[in-house]
Enzyme design. Structure first.
Site, PDB file in Angstrom:
ATOM      1  N   ASN A   9      41.929  67.628-104.127  1.00  0.00           N
ATOM      2  CA  ASN A   9      41.492  68.941-103.653  1.00  0.00           C
ATOM      3  C   ASN A   9      42.095  69.990-104.583  1.00  0.00           C
ATOM      4  O   ASN A   9      43.298  70.244-104.542  1.00  0.00           O
ATOM      5  CB  ASN A   9      41.988  69.128-102.211  1.00  0.00           C
ATOM      6  CG  ASN A   9      41.731  70.510-101.659  1.00  0.00           C
ATOM      7  OD1 ASN A   9      41.024  71.310-102.272  1.00  0.00           O
ATOM      8  ND2 ASN A   9      42.299  70.793-100.499  1.00  0.00           N
ATOM      9  N   TRP A  10      41.230  70.570-105.411  1.00  0.00           N
ATOM     10  CA  TRP A  10      41.742  71.535-106.402  1.00  0.00           C
ATOM     11  C   TRP A  10      41.958  72.929-105.813  1.00  0.00           C
ATOM     12  O   TRP A  10      42.453  73.815-106.483  1.00  0.00           O
ATOM     13  CB  TRP A  10      40.784  71.594-107.597  1.00  0.00           C
ATOM     14  CG  TRP A  10      41.002  70.461-108.571  1.00  0.00           C
ATOM     15  CD1 TRP A  10      41.813  69.377-108.409  1.00  0.00           C
ATOM     16  CD2 TRP A  10      40.409  70.330-109.875  1.00  0.00           C
ATOM     17  NE1 TRP A  10      41.760  68.577-109.522  1.00  0.00           N
ATOM     18  CE2 TRP A  10      40.910  69.131-110.444  1.00  0.00           C
ATOM     19  CE3 TRP A  10      39.510  71.098-110.629  1.00  0.00           C
ATOM     20  CZ2 TRP A  10      40.535  68.698-111.725  1.00  0.00           C
ATOM     21  CZ3 TRP A  10      39.128  70.654-111.893  1.00  0.00           C
ATOM     22  CH2 TRP A  10      39.645  69.476-112.431  1.00  0.00           C
ATOM     23  N   LYS A  11      41.520  73.149-104.598  1.00  0.00           N
ATOM     24  CA  LYS A  11      41.720  74.444-103.914  1.00  0.00           C
ATOM     25  C   LYS A  11      41.215  75.591-104.795  1.00  0.00           C
ATOM     26  O   LYS A  11      40.289  75.396-105.573  1.00  0.00           O
ATOM     27  CB  LYS A  11      43.200  74.602-103.527  1.00  0.00           C
ATOM     28  CG  LYS A  11      43.709  73.384-102.742  1.00  0.00           C
ATOM     29  CD  LYS A  11      45.057  73.578-102.114  1.00  0.00           C
ATOM     30  CE  LYS A  11      45.436  72.308-101.360  1.00  0.00           C
ATOM     31  NZ  LYS A  11      46.714  72.413-100.675  1.00  0.00           N
ATOM     32  N   HIS A  91      40.428  71.814 -93.364  1.00  0.00           N
ATOM     33  CA  HIS A  91      41.751  71.802 -94.007  1.00  0.00           C
ATOM     34  C   HIS A  91      42.642  72.843 -93.323  1.00  0.00           C
ATOM     35  O   HIS A  91      42.156  73.892 -92.901  1.00  0.00           O
ATOM     36  CB  HIS A  91      41.592  72.135 -95.498  1.00  0.00           C
ATOM     37  CG  HIS A  91      42.840  71.932 -96.281  1.00  0.00           C
ATOM     38  ND1 HIS A  91      43.876  72.833 -96.255  1.00  0.00           N
ATOM     39  CD2 HIS A  91      43.248  70.915 -97.073  1.00  0.00           C
ATOM     40  CE1 HIS A  91      44.858  72.378 -97.022  1.00  0.00           C
ATOM     41  NE2 HIS A  91      44.507  71.221 -97.529  1.00  0.00           N
ATOM     42  N   GLU A  93      44.547  74.978 -94.416  1.00  0.00           N
ATOM     43  CA  GLU A  93      44.497  76.328 -95.003  1.00  0.00           C
ATOM     44  C   GLU A  93      43.281  77.092 -94.473  1.00  0.00           C
ATOM     45  O   GLU A  93      43.343  78.320 -94.297  1.00  0.00           O
ATOM     46  CB  GLU A  93      44.498  76.224 -96.541  1.00  0.00           C
ATOM     47  CG  GLU A  93      45.879  75.818 -97.042  1.00  0.00           C
ATOM     48  CD  GLU A  93      45.895  75.072 -98.370  1.00  0.00           C
ATOM     49  OE1 GLU A  93      44.875  75.060 -99.082  1.00  0.00           O
ATOM     50  OE2 GLU A  93      46.953  74.490 -98.693  1.00  0.00           O
ATOM     51  N   GLU A 161      46.780  65.192 -92.361  1.00  0.00           N
ATOM     52  CA  GLU A 161      47.589  66.035 -93.230  1.00  0.00           C
ATOM     53  C   GLU A 161      48.528  66.889 -92.384  1.00  0.00           C
ATOM     54  O   GLU A 161      48.122  67.955 -91.899  1.00  0.00           O
ATOM     55  CB  GLU A 161      46.694  66.968 -94.042  1.00  0.00           C
ATOM     56  CG  GLU A 161      45.742  66.262 -94.967  1.00  0.00           C
ATOM     57  CD  GLU A 161      45.399  67.138 -96.164  1.00  0.00           C
ATOM     58  OE1 GLU A 161      45.684  66.722 -97.283  1.00  0.00           O
ATOM     59  OE2 GLU A 161      44.898  68.249 -95.963  1.00  0.00           O
ATOM     60  N   GLY A 167      51.963  70.851 -99.731  1.00  0.00           N
ATOM     61  CA  GLY A 167      52.514  71.717-100.770  1.00  0.00           C
ATOM     62  C   GLY A 167      53.998  71.988-100.646  1.00  0.00           C
ATOM     63  O   GLY A 167      54.523  72.885-101.313  1.00  0.00           O
ATOM     64  N   SER A 207      51.783  66.358-100.004  1.00  0.00           N
ATOM     65  CA  SER A 207      52.837  66.061-100.990  1.00  0.00           C
ATOM     66  C   SER A 207      52.791  64.625-101.509  1.00  0.00           C
ATOM     67  O   SER A 207      53.831  64.042-101.807  1.00  0.00           O
ATOM     68  CB  SER A 207      54.216  66.396-100.411  1.00  0.00           C
ATOM     69  OG  SER A 207      54.318  67.788-100.149  1.00  0.00           O
ATOM     70  N   GLY A 228      46.572  67.369-103.200  1.00  0.00           N
ATOM     71  CA  GLY A 228      46.411  68.732-103.685  1.00  0.00           C
ATOM     72  C   GLY A 228      47.004  68.890-105.075  1.00  0.00           C
ATOM     73  O   GLY A 228      46.396  68.542-106.083  1.00  0.00           O
ATOM     74  N   GLY A 229      48.226  69.374-105.117  1.00  0.00           N
ATOM     75  CA  GLY A 229      48.871  69.729-106.391  1.00  0.00           C
ATOM     76  C   GLY A 229      48.819  68.637-107.452  1.00  0.00           C
ATOM     77  O   GLY A 229      48.547  68.918-108.629  1.00  0.00           O
TER      78      GLY A 229
HETATM   79  P1  PGA Z   1      49.492  68.789-101.594  1.00  0.00           P
HETATM   80  O1  PGA Z   1      48.179  69.281-100.810  1.00  0.00           O
HETATM   81  O2  PGA Z   1      49.169  67.406-102.127  1.00  0.00           O
HETATM   82  O3  PGA Z   1      49.658  69.800-102.693  1.00  0.00           O
HETATM   83  O4  PGA Z   1      50.593  68.775-100.631  1.00  0.00           O
HETATM   84  C1  PGA Z   1      47.468  68.394 -99.988  1.00  0.00           C
HETATM   85  C2  PGA Z   1      46.262  69.077 -99.417  1.00  0.00           C
HETATM   86  O5  PGA Z   1      46.306  70.271 -99.154  1.00  0.00           O
HETATM   87  O6  PGA Z   1      45.223  68.422 -99.212  1.00  0.00           O
END
Ligand code: PGA
Length: 251
Positions: A9-11, A91, A93, A161, A167, A207, A228-229
């Site tokens: 997920n590149w957000k 998600h 967010e 998640e 993150g 993470s 994510g990251g």
């Molecule tokens: P992260 O994000 O791997 O940077 O913790 C995961 C996500 O938001 O799907």
């Protein structure tokens, strides 16, 4: 046998400058047995599709309606048209930033299915909810309300998640991850029957890194990860894909 899935997920990150990373991820993914999916910014989807890489592509959200006067929104059909195979929904967010409810997520999942997209439905408790020992209640309620009737092995992926793990570098214990994944599988079986529940892939997210991927992928009912990251750089993402492929071969 569930095919493993590593989803990135590149957000809201990634201009065209990130496409060489996508190319490297695609080339590295070609040799592995797991399915690899990247959800880049929607602005990159069509270009990503044109690169003809052996990976799936996804959107990061969609509107629940098919078409209409919704400035700035994107429909599931538009994502499909631009090259997406999946869409990430619910998600944390989105739930936090836009107040998306599980009912909203459910409507969006129906729109995704109508457009022929697989829905990756995200669930997760906050740290406060975990500390209050409400995790399974929260996950159970989110699962029940976010996933529409009509789920199949092909159209649904569920991502667990924990909000506090996204993150932050914090990761639940493997027992905690296993407990929630077993719980989700059991709830799916009760609602949709054993065949569908056995086939739906359950991802862990929060993470995930090369350093913890092997351990996480060994947990029961973990069929992959939503990353994510660490999905932004091939040098981080490929070892995670490799960890899953190695685990799948050993199983
Ligand atoms: P992260 O994000 O791997 O940077 O913790 C995961 C996500 O938001 O799907």
């Amino acid at each position: 046998m569930r095919r493993k899935l590593v989803a990135g997920n590149w957000k809201m990150q990634g201009t065209g400058a990130l496409l060489p990373e996508l190319d490297a991820i695609g080339k590295g993914a070609a040799a592995c047995g797991a399915e690899v999916m990247i959800a880049p910014a929607a602005t990159l989807l069509a270009t990503a599709k044109s690169m003809k890489l052996p990976i799936s592509l996804g959107g990061q959200d969609c509107h629940e309606k098919h078409v209409g006067p919704h400035t700035g929104d994107i429909s599931a059909e538009m994502l499909k048209d631009a090259g997406a195979d999946y869409v990430i929904l619910g998600h944390s967010e989105r739930r936090t930033d836009y107040g998306e409810t599980s009912e909203d997520v459910c409507d969006k999942a129906l729109a995704a299915w109508d457009a022929g997209l697989g829905a990756i439905v995200c669930l997760g408790e906050t740290l406060r909810q975990r500390e209050a020992k409400n995790t399974l209640d929260i996950i159970g309620a989110q699962l029940a309300l976010s996933v529409p009737d009509g789920a199949t092995v092909e159209n649904l992926v569920v991502a667990y998640e924990p909000v506090w793990a996204i993150g932050t570098g914090l990761v639940p214990t493997m027992d905690q991850i296993g407990e929630v994944h077993d719980f989700i599988r059991a709830k799916l079986a009760t609602r949709f029957g054993a065949n569908i529940a056995d086939g739906v892939r359950l991802l862990y997210g929060g993470s995930v890194k090369p350093a913890n991927a092997v351990e996480i992928f060994a947990v029961s009912n973990v069929d992959g990860a939503l990353v994510g990251g660490a999905s932004l750089k091939a040098a981080d993402f490929l070892p995670i894909i490799q960890a899953l492929s190695t685990q799948a071969e050993a199983a």
